[in-house]
Design a protein around this motif. Sequence first.
Motif, PDB file in Angstrom:
ATOM      1  N   ALA A 160       0.839  -1.204   0.000  1.00  0.00           N
ATOM      2  CA  ALA A 160       0.000   0.000   0.000  1.00  0.00           C
ATOM      3  C   ALA A 160       0.874   1.254   0.000  1.00  0.00           C
ATOM      4  CB  ALA A 160      -0.930  -0.008   1.210  1.00  0.00           C
ATOM      5  N   ASP A 161       1.938   1.233   0.769  1.00  0.00           N
ATOM      6  CA  ASP A 161       2.865   2.357   0.803  1.00  0.00           C
ATOM      7  C   ASP A 161       3.494   2.572  -0.576  1.00  0.00           C
ATOM      8  OD1 ASP A 161       4.282   4.455   1.877  1.00  0.00           O
ATOM      9  OD2 ASP A 161       5.564   3.215   3.146  1.00  0.00           O
ATOM     10  N   ILE A 162       3.851   1.492  -1.241  1.00  0.00           N
ATOM     11  CA  ILE A 162       4.425   1.576  -2.585  1.00  0.00           C
ATOM     12  C   ILE A 162       3.403   2.139  -3.564  1.00  0.00           C
ATOM     13  CG2 ILE A 162       5.267   0.193  -4.531  1.00  0.00           C
ATOM     14  CD1 ILE A 162       6.531  -1.689  -2.373  1.00  0.00           C
ATOM     15  N   LEU A 163       2.170   1.667  -3.477  1.00  0.00           N
ATOM     16  CA  LEU A 163       1.119   2.167  -4.371  1.00  0.00           C
ATOM     17  C   LEU A 163       0.900   3.665  -4.175  1.00  0.00           C
ATOM     18  CD1 LEU A 163      -1.421  -0.782  -4.145  1.00  0.00           C
ATOM     19  CD2 LEU A 163      -0.046  -0.147  -6.135  1.00  0.00           C
ATOM     20  N   LEU A 164       0.971   4.111  -2.937  1.00  0.00           N
ATOM     21  CA  LEU A 164       0.846   5.547  -2.682  1.00  0.00           C
ATOM     22  C   LEU A 164       2.008   6.328  -3.290  1.00  0.00           C
ATOM     23  CD1 LEU A 164      -0.472   5.552   0.984  1.00  0.00           C
ATOM     24  CD2 LEU A 164      -1.680   6.346  -1.052  1.00  0.00           C
ATOM     25  N   SER A 165       3.198   5.768  -3.211  1.00  0.00           N
ATOM     26  CA  SER A 165       4.348   6.466  -3.793  1.00  0.00           C
ATOM     27  C   SER A 165       4.304   6.453  -5.318  1.00  0.00           C
ATOM     28  CB  SER A 165       5.659   5.859  -3.292  1.00  0.00           C
ATOM     29  OG  SER A 165       5.857   4.584  -3.843  1.00  0.00           O
ATOM     30  N   LEU A 166       3.561   5.512  -5.900  1.00  0.00           N
ATOM     31  CA  LEU A 166       3.379   5.461  -7.347  1.00  0.00           C
ATOM     32  C   LEU A 166       2.160   6.264  -7.803  1.00  0.00           C
ATOM     33  CD1 LEU A 166       4.128   1.670  -7.999  1.00  0.00           C
ATOM     34  CD2 LEU A 166       5.567   3.612  -8.629  1.00  0.00           C
ATOM     35  N   ASP A 167       1.583   7.051  -6.890  1.00  0.00           N
ATOM     36  CA  ASP A 167       0.389   7.866  -7.166  1.00  0.00           C
ATOM     37  C   ASP A 167      -0.807   7.025  -7.604  1.00  0.00           C
ATOM     38  OD1 ASP A 167       1.557  10.293  -6.466  1.00  0.00           O
ATOM     39  OD2 ASP A 167       2.455  10.522  -8.453  1.00  0.00           O
TER      40      ASP A 167
ATOM     41  N   LYS B 111       0.414   1.908  11.719  1.00  0.00           N
ATOM     42  CA  LYS B 111       0.795   2.093  10.324  1.00  0.00           C
ATOM     43  C   LYS B 111      -0.410   1.977   9.399  1.00  0.00           C
ATOM     44  CE  LYS B 111       4.186   0.932   6.922  1.00  0.00           C
ATOM     45  NZ  LYS B 111       5.576   0.666   6.741  1.00  0.00           N
ATOM     46  N   VAL B 112      -1.300   1.023   9.649  1.00  0.00           N
ATOM     47  CA  VAL B 112      -2.469   0.874   8.777  1.00  0.00           C
ATOM     48  C   VAL B 112      -3.381   2.087   8.899  1.00  0.00           C
ATOM     49  CG1 VAL B 112      -4.055  -0.434  10.293  1.00  0.00           C
ATOM     50  CG2 VAL B 112      -4.109  -0.793   7.844  1.00  0.00           C
ATOM     51  N   ARG B 113      -3.504   2.635  10.096  1.00  0.00           N
ATOM     52  CA  ARG B 113      -4.323   3.843  10.271  1.00  0.00           C
ATOM     53  C   ARG B 113      -3.700   5.033   9.539  1.00  0.00           C
ATOM     54  NH1 ARG B 113      -4.929   1.983  16.183  1.00  0.00           N
ATOM     55  NH2 ARG B 113      -7.023   1.104  16.200  1.00  0.00           N
ATOM     56  N   PHE B 114      -2.394   5.174   9.670  1.00  0.00           N
ATOM     57  CA  PHE B 114      -1.698   6.253   8.985  1.00  0.00           C
ATOM     58  C   PHE B 114      -1.840   6.122   7.470  1.00  0.00           C
ATOM     59  CE2 PHE B 114       2.152   7.786   6.873  1.00  0.00           C
ATOM     60  CZ  PHE B 114       2.100   9.130   7.215  1.00  0.00           C
ATOM     61  N   LEU B 115      -1.617   4.915   6.948  1.00  0.00           N
ATOM     62  CA  LEU B 115      -1.715   4.699   5.503  1.00  0.00           C
ATOM     63  C   LEU B 115      -3.141   4.909   4.992  1.00  0.00           C
ATOM     64  CD1 LEU B 115       0.640   1.613   5.063  1.00  0.00           C
ATOM     65  CD2 LEU B 115       1.034   3.931   4.213  1.00  0.00           C
ATOM     66  N   LEU B 116      -4.133   4.510   5.791  1.00  0.00           N
ATOM     67  CA  LEU B 116      -5.525   4.757   5.405  1.00  0.00           C
ATOM     68  C   LEU B 116      -5.799   6.254   5.272  1.00  0.00           C
ATOM     69  CD1 LEU B 116      -7.686   2.190   7.396  1.00  0.00           C
ATOM     70  CD2 LEU B 116      -7.788   2.613   4.947  1.00  0.00           C
ATOM     71  N   GLY B 117      -5.361   7.015   6.249  1.00  0.00           N
ATOM     72  CA  GLY B 117      -5.539   8.467   6.188  1.00  0.00           C
ATOM     73  C   GLY B 117      -4.812   9.078   5.008  1.00  0.00           C
ATOM     74  N   GLN B 118      -3.605   8.633   4.779  1.00  0.00           N
ATOM     75  CA  GLN B 118      -2.813   9.138   3.667  1.00  0.00           C
ATOM     76  C   GLN B 118      -3.473   8.795   2.331  1.00  0.00           C
ATOM     77  OE1 GLN B 118       1.192   7.629   3.672  1.00  0.00           O
ATOM     78  NE2 GLN B 118       1.953   9.279   2.377  1.00  0.00           N
ATOM     79  N   ALA B 119      -3.981   7.577   2.204  1.00  0.00           N
ATOM     80  CA  ALA B 119      -4.634   7.159   0.957  1.00  0.00           C
ATOM     81  C   ALA B 119      -5.923   7.936   0.732  1.00  0.00           C
ATOM     82  CB  ALA B 119      -4.921   5.655   0.989  1.00  0.00           C
ATOM     83  N   MET B 120      -6.692   8.160   1.787  1.00  0.00           N
ATOM     84  CA  MET B 120      -7.932   8.921   1.646  1.00  0.00           C
ATOM     85  C   MET B 120      -7.652  10.362   1.229  1.00  0.00           C
ATOM     86  SD  MET B 120     -10.210   7.650   4.855  1.00  0.00           S
ATOM     87  CE  MET B 120     -10.670   5.970   5.073  1.00  0.00           C
TER      88      MET B 120
END
Length: 115
Positions: free
Chosen positions: A63-70, A97-106
Amino acid sequence: LCEEIRDQLQMKELYARALLVIAEAYLSSDQATVAFSKVQLCLDLCEKHFLCKLKRRAKLLLADILLSLDLPTRALDLLKSTVIDVLANGSMLMKGKVRFLLGQAMLSRASAECE
């Protein structure tokens, strides 16, 4: 025979852990596409050998990688499918981490929709 099977499984787990560390190194050096392939290998290995804890960790890294790939929509979909498992069975670090990534993705998806 049981010891041999156990040793083989431990080697598979060690290999999966090494793939995650390598993927994290590639991601931190802005080589997300290479990191993506390493995480995919790790996920395949985890699926095949029922390495649940490492699978959760690999999905968060993916998920972190997908976020960095926009690709926030894909990251958000992945996180939504993983969040219950992580919150129920993950460590405190993984839960954060999952909460942080969820917020970042949203946020990323919302800002992409506004453009």
